[in-house]
Design an enzyme around this catalytic site. Structure first.
Site, PDB file in Angstrom:
ATOM      1  N   GLN A 133      30.334  13.278 114.675  1.00  0.00           N
ATOM      2  CA  GLN A 133      29.092  13.117 113.893  1.00  0.00           C
ATOM      3  C   GLN A 133      29.439  12.902 112.424  1.00  0.00           C
ATOM      4  O   GLN A 133      29.941  13.804 111.761  1.00  0.00           O
ATOM      5  CB  GLN A 133      28.256  14.393 114.040  1.00  0.00           C
ATOM      6  CG  GLN A 133      26.980  14.427 113.237  1.00  0.00           C
ATOM      7  CD  GLN A 133      26.503  15.858 113.013  1.00  0.00           C
ATOM      8  OE1 GLN A 133      27.258  16.805 113.187  1.00  0.00           O
ATOM      9  NE2 GLN A 133      25.256  16.013 112.621  1.00  0.00           N
ATOM     10  N   SER A 136      27.495  14.452 107.055  1.00  0.00           N
ATOM     11  CA  SER A 136      27.668  15.119 105.760  1.00  0.00           C
ATOM     12  C   SER A 136      28.565  14.328 104.819  1.00  0.00           C
ATOM     13  O   SER A 136      29.511  13.665 105.266  1.00  0.00           O
ATOM     14  CB  SER A 136      28.292  16.494 105.957  1.00  0.00           C
ATOM     15  OG  SER A 136      27.535  17.245 106.839  1.00  0.00           O
ATOM     16  N   GLU A 251      21.209  19.416 117.486  1.00  0.00           N
ATOM     17  CA  GLU A 251      22.343  20.179 116.950  1.00  0.00           C
ATOM     18  C   GLU A 251      21.981  21.661 116.890  1.00  0.00           C
ATOM     19  O   GLU A 251      22.721  22.515 117.360  1.00  0.00           O
ATOM     20  CB  GLU A 251      22.699  19.684 115.543  1.00  0.00           C
ATOM     21  CG  GLU A 251      23.788  20.529 114.888  1.00  0.00           C
ATOM     22  CD  GLU A 251      24.327  19.932 113.591  1.00  0.00           C
ATOM     23  OE1 GLU A 251      23.583  19.208 112.906  1.00  0.00           O
ATOM     24  OE2 GLU A 251      25.487  20.202 113.273  1.00  0.00           O
ATOM     25  N   GLU A 380      20.568  30.009 104.177  1.00  0.00           N
ATOM     26  CA  GLU A 380      19.492  29.850 103.185  1.00  0.00           C
ATOM     27  C   GLU A 380      18.501  28.779 103.636  1.00  0.00           C
ATOM     28  O   GLU A 380      17.284  28.933 103.488  1.00  0.00           O
ATOM     29  CB  GLU A 380      20.069  29.467 101.808  1.00  0.00           C
ATOM     30  CG  GLU A 380      20.835  30.586 101.112  1.00  0.00           C
ATOM     31  CD  GLU A 380      22.237  30.809 101.682  1.00  0.00           C
ATOM     32  OE1 GLU A 380      22.728  29.944 102.445  1.00  0.00           O
ATOM     33  OE2 GLU A 380      22.841  31.849 101.381  1.00  0.00           O
TER      34      GLU A 380
HETATM   35  C1  LIG Z   1      32.306  24.466 111.180  1.00  0.00           C
HETATM   36  C2  LIG Z   1      31.589  23.291 110.594  1.00  0.00           C
HETATM   37  C3  LIG Z   1      31.540  22.085 111.281  1.00  0.00           C
HETATM   38  C4  LIG Z   1      30.880  20.996 110.730  1.00  0.00           C
HETATM   39  N1  LIG Z   1      30.892  19.809 111.423  1.00  0.00           N
HETATM   40  C5  LIG Z   1      30.256  18.737 110.895  1.00  0.00           C
HETATM   41  C6  LIG Z   1      30.302  17.471 111.578  1.00  0.00           C
HETATM   42  O1  LIG Z   1      30.918  17.315 112.636  1.00  0.00           O
HETATM   43  N2  LIG Z   1      29.672  16.419 111.008  1.00  0.00           N
HETATM   44  C7  LIG Z   1      28.985  16.519 109.836  1.00  0.00           C
HETATM   45  O2  LIG Z   1      28.410  15.521 109.409  1.00  0.00           O
HETATM   46  N3  LIG Z   1      28.940  17.684 109.153  1.00  0.00           N
HETATM   47  C8  LIG Z   1      29.573  18.799 109.659  1.00  0.00           C
HETATM   48  N4  LIG Z   1      29.546  19.986 108.971  1.00  0.00           N
HETATM   49  C9  LIG Z   1      28.916  20.033 107.651  1.00  0.00           C
HETATM   50  C10 LIG Z   1      27.617  20.822 107.599  1.00  0.00           C
HETATM   51  O3  LIG Z   1      26.569  20.102 108.172  1.00  0.00           O
HETATM   52  C11 LIG Z   1      27.355  21.131 106.123  1.00  0.00           C
HETATM   53  O4  LIG Z   1      28.403  21.963 105.668  1.00  0.00           O
HETATM   54  C12 LIG Z   1      26.046  21.821 105.925  1.00  0.00           C
HETATM   55  O5  LIG Z   1      24.984  20.947 106.157  1.00  0.00           O
HETATM   56  C13 LIG Z   1      25.919  22.386 104.492  1.00  0.00           C
HETATM   57  O6  LIG Z   1      26.153  21.394 103.557  1.00  0.00           O
HETATM   58  P1  LIG Z   1      27.213  21.568 102.380  1.00  0.00           P
HETATM   59  O7  LIG Z   1      28.472  22.093 102.952  1.00  0.00           O
HETATM   60  O8  LIG Z   1      27.249  20.288 101.638  1.00  0.00           O
HETATM   61  O9  LIG Z   1      26.612  22.720 101.461  1.00  0.00           O
HETATM   62  P2  LIG Z   1      25.445  22.555 100.387  1.00  0.00           P
HETATM   63  O10 LIG Z   1      24.281  21.875 101.026  1.00  0.00           O
HETATM   64  O11 LIG Z   1      25.986  21.946  99.145  1.00  0.00           O
HETATM   65  O12 LIG Z   1      25.054  24.063 100.131  1.00  0.00           O
HETATM   66  C14 LIG Z   1      25.779  24.900  99.212  1.00  0.00           C
HETATM   67  C15 LIG Z   1      25.034  26.218  99.130  1.00  0.00           C
HETATM   68  O13 LIG Z   1      23.716  26.005  98.572  1.00  0.00           O
HETATM   69  C16 LIG Z   1      22.725  26.525  99.445  1.00  0.00           C
HETATM   70  N5  LIG Z   1      21.547  25.644  99.430  1.00  0.00           N
HETATM   71  C17 LIG Z   1      21.537  24.285  99.578  1.00  0.00           C
HETATM   72  N6  LIG Z   1      20.272  23.827  99.538  1.00  0.00           N
HETATM   73  C18 LIG Z   1      19.471  24.906  99.371  1.00  0.00           C
HETATM   74  C19 LIG Z   1      18.046  25.086  99.252  1.00  0.00           C
HETATM   75  N7  LIG Z   1      17.222  24.050  99.313  1.00  0.00           N
HETATM   76  N8  LIG Z   1      17.586  26.350  99.098  1.00  0.00           N
HETATM   77  C20 LIG Z   1      18.425  27.415  99.054  1.00  0.00           C
HETATM   78  N9  LIG Z   1      19.775  27.316  99.136  1.00  0.00           N
HETATM   79  C21 LIG Z   1      20.279  26.090  99.299  1.00  0.00           C
HETATM   80  C22 LIG Z   1      23.367  26.523 100.810  1.00  0.00           C
HETATM   81  O14 LIG Z   1      22.748  27.471 101.673  1.00  0.00           O
HETATM   82  C23 LIG Z   1      24.805  26.893 100.479  1.00  0.00           C
HETATM   83  O15 LIG Z   1      24.930  28.281 100.340  1.00  0.00           O
HETATM   84  C24 LIG Z   1      30.221  21.093 109.475  1.00  0.00           C
HETATM   85  C25 LIG Z   1      30.272  22.293 108.775  1.00  0.00           C
HETATM   86  C26 LIG Z   1      30.950  23.386 109.310  1.00  0.00           C
HETATM   87  C27 LIG Z   1      30.997  24.645 108.512  1.00  0.00           C
END
Ligand SMILES: Cc1cc2nc3c(=O)[nH]c(=O)nc-3n(C[C@H](O)[C@H](O)[C@H](O)COP(=O)(O)OP(=O)(O)OC[C@H]3O[C@@H](n4cnc5c(N)ncnc54)[C@H](O)[C@@H]3O)c2cc1C
Length: 413
Positions: A133, A136, A251, A380
């Site tokens: 997928q 991100s 998902e 969150e």
């Molecule tokens: C084990 C694992 C597997 C994954 N596999 C995939 C994959 O196969 N394909 C893929 O595309 N992605 C994958 N991901 C990515 C995952 O979808 C993202 O990590 C997730 O959506 C969070 O985005 P970010 O890491 O950019 O954090 P951010 O969105 O930048 O968030 C950072 C912090 O801010 C907080 N935050 C963000 N927005 C808000 C809001 N509106 N209100 C309050 N708090 C907020 C979050 O809770 C977090 O604490 C994976 C992640 C993990 C951990």
């Protein structure tokens, strides 16, 4: 709440169980279980997982809720739960098809043309091809619709440039589902389109991300002038967000609250065997209180799960309680792992399987759970969803609403 199988459910369970008994071995209760983020993707493990998937597909036990025409058995949601319960009692290879079967397949079945379904569904279902997928990006995770990887049309093809991140399994996958921006002049959600990309295409570079426990489950994926034929587009140009929502709904359903690792029973057993100040740990009131707290919380989660099952069994839609499983289950699992490590005393500070008690299951769990509290919606974000959609609280302010994406200041989307 109804804890018992209906006669039809009991018959289905017996049929599933009989096939599993004839084709797999029951789990060894002393086996620590699936490695959460570690070496579950060696070539031998992948081959074993593919062989098990093929065996299920040949017998009609792969993806049982899918239509019969596409290799499923038109099973109900509760039958799928029953199958999962029974299969989990058997020793099977790690499930490396979660993204393909749990997310890509349902999206193809909902939005694909007949030609696309015939092309991709059989090899997905049989485990012959593995899918990932590509959603991100470094600046688009929770706010996925803020993604910036672009696709520009060039005759019958699209030319893709940009970067994805956290792509689970990209290093061994054959196909990927990809959301890209095809119209920067449209508003944030309206300018996206959805493609299926051949992961072996020229211009795709996969770079591993090494995790805190040394495993390498996911990657950065760079796209430089990658060409995707238009026939690989799912749904209309600009309708990518609607297709992505289908993937994301699946998902969340496929991640759920459970997971590998130890449980309260294991902690109790450990507290009986371990000593604190020359006495069994279980004799300490602080230890007993903590175990009682973890037990109460896990039972609460289990019974809330049964409410969802009862709704499915009656053919109704589960209520808001189903939003809570991942949120509550993640924090609980983290507390259990932390307590397991504490009970191990000084040995708990190691993470070398050769010397760490219980093959390091608590350490593995402790290092893996934070990731599970992020994947598929962070704690969150889940709280926001519960606040807005379940409790009806006022929505967050969205500064990027209604303006072309190209005019959204960086950092405001
Ligand atoms: C084990 C694992 C597997 C994954 N596999 C995939 C994959 O196969 N394909 C893929 O595309 N992605 C994958 N991901 C990515 C995952 O979808 C993202 O990590 C997730 O959506 C969070 O985005 P970010 O890491 O950019 O954090 P951010 O969105 O930048 O968030 C950072 C912090 O801010 C907080 N935050 C963000 N927005 C808000 C809001 N509106 N209100 C309050 N708090 C907020 C979050 O809770 C977090 O604490 C994976 C992640 C993990 C951990």
């Amino acid at each position: 709440m109804d804890f018992n199988d209906t006669p039809e459910e009991a018959a289905f369970r017996a049929e599933a169980r009989a096939w599993l008994e004839a084709n797999a071995r029951l789990k060894d209760p002393d086996d620590p279980g699936e490695d959460l983020l570690g070496e579950r993707t060696s070539p031998e493990t992948i081959r074993a997982a593919q062989a098990w998937q093929k065996k299920k597909a040949d017998a009609g036990w792969a993806c049982i809720t899918w239509p019969k025409a596409y290799g499923g058995r038109d099973a109900s949601a509760i039958q799928s739960v029953i199958w999962g319960q029974e299969e989990s009692k058997f020793q099977t290879p790690p499930n490396i098809f979660g993204i393909g079967l749990g997310m890509c397949g349902p999206t193809l079945l909902t939005h694909g043309t007949d030609t696309q379904k015939e092309r991709w569904i059989p090899q997905l279902l049989s485990g012959e091809k593995i899918w990932c997928q590509l959603f991100s990006e470094p600046a688009a995770g929770s706010d996925l619709a803020g993604l910036r990887t672009s696709a520009v049309r060039d005759g019958g093809e699209w030319v893709v440039n940009g970067q994805k991140i956290w792509t689970t399994g990209a290093h061994f996958c054959d196909w990927g589902i990809l959301v890209v921006r095809t119209d920067p002049n449209a508003t944030k959600h309206a300018g996206l389109s959805y493609f299926v990309v051949d992961m072996h295409s020229p211009g795709i570079e996969v770079r591993p991300i090494v995790q805190i426990n040394g495993g390498r489950g996911f990657n950065e994926v760079f796209f430089t002038n990658v060409r995707i034929p238009d026939e690989n587009r799912l749904s209309e140009v600009g309708n990518g967000w609607a297709v992505a929502i289908t993937t994301l709904m699946n998902e969340r359903a496929s991640i759920g609250g459970g997971g590998a690792g130890g449980g309260v029973g294991d902690l109790l057993e450990m507290a009986e065997k371990t000593e604190i100040d020359g006495r069994p740990a279980i004799e300490s009131s602080a230890v007993r209180e903590k175990i009682a707290d973890l037990y109460t919380r896990s039972r609460g989660l289990q019974y809330t799960g049964y409410r969802t099952l009862t709704a499915l069994s009656r053919g109704t839609t589960p209520g808001p309680e189903s939003s809570l499983g991942k949120l509550v289950g993640g924090a609980l699992a983290q507390d259990m792992a932390s307590f397991g490590i504490e009970l191990e005393g000084l040995a708990g500070a190691t993470h070398d399987r050769a010397i760490t008690p219980d093959d390091g299951i608590w350490q593995d769990m402790y290092l893996a759970i934070p990731g599970l509290r992020i994947a598929g919606g962070t704690d969150e974000v889940l709280r926001n969803i519960i606040a807005e959609r379940v409790l009806g609280l006022p929505p967050e302010t969205r500064a990027d609403k209604g303006i072309p994406f190209k005019d959204v200041p960086t950092g405001a989307h």
